[in-house]
Structures are given as C-alpha cells and as structure tokens.
Design an enzyme around this catalytic site. Structure first.
Site, PDB file in Angstrom:
ATOM      1  N   GLU A 242      -5.721   3.918  78.708  1.00 57.49           N
ATOM      2  CA  GLU A 242      -5.565   3.613  77.883  1.00 57.49           C
ATOM      3  C   GLU A 242      -6.381   3.701  76.811  1.00 57.49           C
ATOM      4  O   GLU A 242      -5.884   3.745  75.544  1.00 57.49           O
ATOM      5  CB  GLU A 242      -4.934   1.720  77.729  1.00 57.49           C
ATOM      6  CG  GLU A 242      -4.257   1.230  76.180  1.00 57.49           C
ATOM      7  CD  GLU A 242      -2.939   2.277  75.664  1.00 57.49           C
ATOM      8  OE1 GLU A 242      -2.021   1.463  76.319  1.00 57.49           O
ATOM      9  OE2 GLU A 242      -3.336   2.488  74.209  1.00 57.49           O
TER      10      GLU A 242
ATOM     11  N   ASP B 189     -12.760  16.303  70.632  1.00 59.56           N
ATOM     12  CA  ASP B 189     -12.465  15.659  71.490  1.00 59.56           C
ATOM     13  C   ASP B 189     -11.208  14.816  70.984  1.00 59.56           C
ATOM     14  O   ASP B 189     -10.159  14.899  71.424  1.00 59.56           O
ATOM     15  CB  ASP B 189     -13.732  13.952  70.564  1.00 59.56           C
ATOM     16  CG  ASP B 189     -12.973  12.949  70.040  1.00 59.56           C
ATOM     17  OD1 ASP B 189     -13.166  12.264  72.139  1.00 59.56           O
ATOM     18  OD2 ASP B 189     -12.626  12.564  69.832  1.00 59.56           O
TER      19      ASP B 189
ATOM     20  N   LYS C  22      -7.493  14.550  72.938  1.00 56.37           N
ATOM     21  CA  LYS C  22      -6.730  13.233  72.781  1.00 56.37           C
ATOM     22  C   LYS C  22      -5.121  13.912  72.838  1.00 56.37           C
ATOM     23  O   LYS C  22      -4.375  13.437  73.125  1.00 56.37           O
ATOM     24  CB  LYS C  22      -7.335  12.244  71.817  1.00 56.37           C
ATOM     25  CG  LYS C  22      -8.218  11.904  71.859  1.00 56.37           C
ATOM     26  CD  LYS C  22      -9.469  10.824  71.266  1.00 56.37           C
ATOM     27  CE  LYS C  22     -10.284  10.159  71.450  1.00 56.37           C
ATOM     28  NZ  LYS C  22     -11.405   9.775  69.973  1.00 56.37           N
TER      29      LYS C  22
ATOM     30  N   GLY D 178     -16.188   2.791  69.623  1.00 57.18           N
ATOM     31  CA  GLY D 178     -16.831   0.942  69.408  1.00 57.18           C
ATOM     32  C   GLY D 178     -16.292   0.318  70.946  1.00 57.18           C
ATOM     33  O   GLY D 178     -15.416   0.391  71.729  1.00 57.18           O
TER      34      GLY D 178
END
Ligand SMILES: NC(=O)c1ccc[n+]([C@@H]2O[C@H](COP(=O)([O-])OP(=O)(O)OC[C@H]3O[C@@H](n4cnc5c(N)ncnc54)[C@H](OP(=O)(O)O)[C@@H]3O)[C@@H](O)[C@H]2O)c1
Length: 440
Positions: free
Chosen positions: A131, A203, A207, A309
């Site tokens: 996830e 990146d 995804k 983060g």
C-alpha cells in the site's frame, strides 16, 4: 493471548524509524486488532553506528545482515523500507518463497520487476502487500485490489508525486519559473538533493505502472509507461494555462482503450498536462497527492492525502502489517495477484490526447489558413483558435500569437503536426505545446 507475530524490519531511515515509533506507541491497540502482539525480531540497516534519535528499541536488534535476519525461523513478516532494486529484490523473493509475509514500500522494485515478487509469493503461498508504494498514506491500492473488484475500472488519473506538485503549484501561484520553484522545494525539504527521479517523472511512472497493473488486471512495468517530466514547463506555459482557465499538473494517466483491430488495450503515461481549474485534481496543491478513479458502476471516485513523508508512509505500512498478521493467525492468505486480463499496452503514439499549442506567427493574411492546413493534413481537428497575447512572451513587431486547442487525436498525429508547424517560415516559434486533459 497467542504468541507474537515477529517482524524483520529492513531499513530504518525516514519511513523505517516512523514504523518503529508507531509499533511502539500503538502496541496495545495493534495487538488487540490483530489478536497477537507484534514484536520486532531485528532491524537491518547499512550503518550500525548511524544516529537514529531516541528510537524505542534495543541497540542489539540492529544488524547489517539483512538476509540472515530474513532467514531466521522466528521471523514471520518481512517489512522492507530500504528501497532500490537490489538487494531488495533478492531479499523479498527469498522471504516470499519461504512463506513469510512481505510488506514493502518499494515502488521502484514493484514497477521494475513486480512479476518476480508476485511469482515468489505464489510459490511460497505468502502475502505481498505494498500500500505504501503509491501515494503514501492514501488508502488506494486496497480499494483497487479489493473494494473495486466487482466493478470495471476505465481510467485512473493521478497526481502521485508530491515534489512536482509542489513545484507546479508554486509556479501557478507566483508566476515563478521551474528553476526558482525547484529551489524553493529543495529549501523546504520537498525535493531531494538530486531531484531527477521526481522532476523527470521516473517516480510517477513507477507508481503509474503499479496502479495500471491493479486497475486493469494486467502486468504493467515501468518500461511500459510513457514518461515526460516537468523540467520543460515554463512560466509562459503556466500563464497560457491560466488564460484558458486551466492549471498544469504532472499527471499519471492509465486508461482502457481499443486498438484499431478492436482489441481492448491499456495506455499508461506520465506527463505534464493542462486541466481545467474546475477539475477535482486542479485544487490539489502543495505536496499533496490525489488519484481520480473512474469505474463503470461506481462512477467517479477521488482519493486525496499525503503522498510521502515518514509518518504518513508508515501509516500505510502498519495497515499492511496488521492485515498480513491477521491473515497469518487465521491461516489464510489474501487473493493472489490478478493479472488474468493480460491487456496489451498501447504505444504512446496511439494514445488519444488533446493539445494546446501556442505559436508566434507572422502577422499577415493567409497565415491562419496555412496553420489550419497543417492540422488538417494530419487529421487533427481544431477545437478553438485564439489570437493575441495569452500572457506569455509578447510577439515581435509584425508577429501575432495564435493559441490553438485541438480535439482528441492520436498523440503521434499531434506530435507530427507540431513538427511540421515548426518547419513553416510563417511560424516564428512554437512557444508552448501541452497536452490537455479533463474536459478543458
Ligand atoms: N520517504 C518517503 O516519504 C517515502 C514515501 C513512500 C515510499 N517510500 C519508499 O520507502 C522506502 C524507504 O524510503 P526512506 O525514505 O525511508 O529511505 P531512507 O531514509 O534512505 O532509508 C533507507 C534505509 O535502508 C537502509 N539500507 C540501505 N541500504 C541497505 C542495505 N544494503 N542493507 C541494509 N539496509 C540498507 C538504510 O540504512 P542506514 O540507515 O544505515 O543508512 C536506511 O535505514 C523506499 O522504497 C521509498 O521509495 C518512501
């Protein structure tokens, strides 16, 4: 209570340290939710002596021997937050083949060689959860791989890279150029010292591959994704977008389509695009992520939140740890990879897009007809033509600015149109070429 579920934590950096903290702070609740306590069996790192603040774990849990840790009999679940292709791939294949559940945040590996991991999971009868690999804290992959399995997803459009979204949002808000906005992002900690993976779209492409694989039941790898970054987006492009009631976002778009032979296909691409300010993704600012999913029965769904983060990513990792731990205790494993549809990935040239093209042209009769003729020759139909400064660089004396927005056409036809326009002597320069998405 039953005996503990034992975790091997691979990596203790930005995400790993937050995983350790959350495991400690929420240990009672996590144990209650799972039905057994979670225990850290060991933590593999590269440098034993590195300062990791005051982490609530014993120093003797740390090791540099990740493979040795994975192979230990008392390890049930392997949590990988190291990143990169190797040695992560070898470690996770080893763990999965041995029947250990794996939770990973490693988008690069899943996009480059997810097949190796899924095959190893099938071989070992183990769970593979990831996830955190896309859109950080946002619950997105579970909805795609579970909740929407009764539906047919037609399109996924996302802002999945926080760094580029911060930069484009800053350019939109202040009129700054790319370099200036990148400097601000670096200063505020939104961009890494080497921002290539983010600003060149690598990146986001990783995804996009993961999202497309899940949405369309088809193995899509990073190499299948058409990728363009945001380094060429100029302040003039942003101003042009604004004049049209649009903003520019780095979008990942995965869509079903049909090829000329009538076979169902998918196209997967990452590039900057203009979207109308009324589109739900247009208001996603700063470093936030959002993903817009369209499905036959569900209609339109939007997922929004923090895409990166330490703590947000650790939240997604922990959610997966709870799920795989529950499965282990129940003696079951989640549904395996769903890649039965095996749709062909369509080349970018066949993807259907619209273009916004700004031109500096000679200001004399017949120019508009010549320009329109180029579009017609490539079978690209023009939706709107606007003349005059759109806020970009003013034309030279005797020049005029033309802004043309096309209807949907194959990307290759649009690209060929722009090449021919660049060769016309009445076209002084093509000042901006951007794809347009989302009904602008
Ligand atoms: N940071 C985010 O916001 C974010 C968001 C979503 C997904 N992710 C993904 O999460 C993963 C980790 O990211 P991160 O930001 O936490 O990375 P990071 O801060 O660079 O931490 C990486 C960790 O891996 C360890 N490591 C590196 N090579 C190793 C090796 N050969 N053997 C053992 N340990 C090794 C490092 O050890 P030392 O500490 O000793 O150097 C460090 O603890 C990546 O796959 C990333 O793409 C990160």
């Amino acid at each position: 209570m039953t005996s503990p579920v034992r975790l091997a934590l691979l990596g203790c950096g930005t995400v790993g340290q937050e995983v350790v903290r959350l495991l400690h702070e929420q240990s009672t609740d996590l144990a209650a939710r799972i039905g057994a306590p979670l225990e850290i069996a060991g933590i593999a790192v590269r440098r034993l002596g590195r300062d990791r603040g005051d982490l609530p774990v014993d120093d003797d849990l740390f090791t540099t021997d990740a493979l040795g840790l994975i192979k230990r009999d008392d390890v049930d679940v392997v949590v990988e937050v190291v990143g990169g292709i190797e040695p992560a791939r070898s470690w996770l294949v080893e763990a999965l083949r041995a029947g250990k559940s794996v939770v990973t945040a490693n988008k690069a590996l899943l996009a480059e060689d997810g097949a190796a991991l899924h095959d190893a999971a099938a071989e070992g009868g183990a769970d593979l959860y990831y996830e955190a690999s896309v859109a950080g804290a946002i619950p997105l992959l579970r909805p795609l791989r579970e909740s929407l399995h009764g539906d047919r997803i037609t399109r996924v459009t996302g802002i999945v890279n926080g760094t580029t979204n911060f930069i484009l949002s800053a350019m939109d808000a202040t009129g700054a150029g790319f370099a200036e906005a990148l400097d601000e992002a670096t200063e505020l900690g939104y961009a890494e010292a080497d921002p290539t993976a983010d600003v060149e779209g690598f990146d986001a492409a990783a995804k996009a591959a993961i999202l497309a694989s899940l949405a369309f039941h088809t193995r899509v790898a990073a190499a299948d994704v058409h990728r363009e970054g945001i380094t060429e987006v100029t302040a003039a492009d942003v101003a042009s977008a604004r004049a049209m009631g649009c903003t520019i976002k780095l979008l990942c778009i995965a869509a079903r389509g049909v090829d000329p032979a009538g076979r169902e296909t998918v196209s997967v691409r990452v590039h900057p695009a203009m979207i109308p300010r009324s589109h739900p993704l247009a208001s996603v600012g700063d470093a936030f992520n959002a993903v817009f999913v369209e499905a036959d029965a569900a209609g339109q769904l939007m997922f929004y939140g923090r895409g990166a983060g330490g703590a947000p990513t650790a939240s997604a990792v922990l959610g997966d740890v709870v799920a795989v731990s529950r499965n282990r205790l129940a003696g079951v494993r989640a549904a395996s990879e769903s890649a039965y549809a095996d749709l062909a990935v369509r080349p970018m040239g066949e993807a259907l897009t619209r273009y916004h093209v700004s031109l500096d042209v000679a200001d004399r009769p017949g120019v508009l007809a010549s320009v329109a003729g180029v579009f017609a020759r490539h079978d690209v139909s023009i939706a709107t033509v606007r003349q005059g400064s759109a806020g970009g660089s003013p034309g030279r004396d005797g020049d005029a600015e033309l802004v043309i927005v096309t209807h949907v056409a194959p990307d290759a036809a649009l690209a060929a149109t722009v090449v021919e326009l660049r060769g016309l002597d009445i076209v002084r320069s093509v000042t901006s070429v951007l794809r347009v998405e989302g009904g602008a």
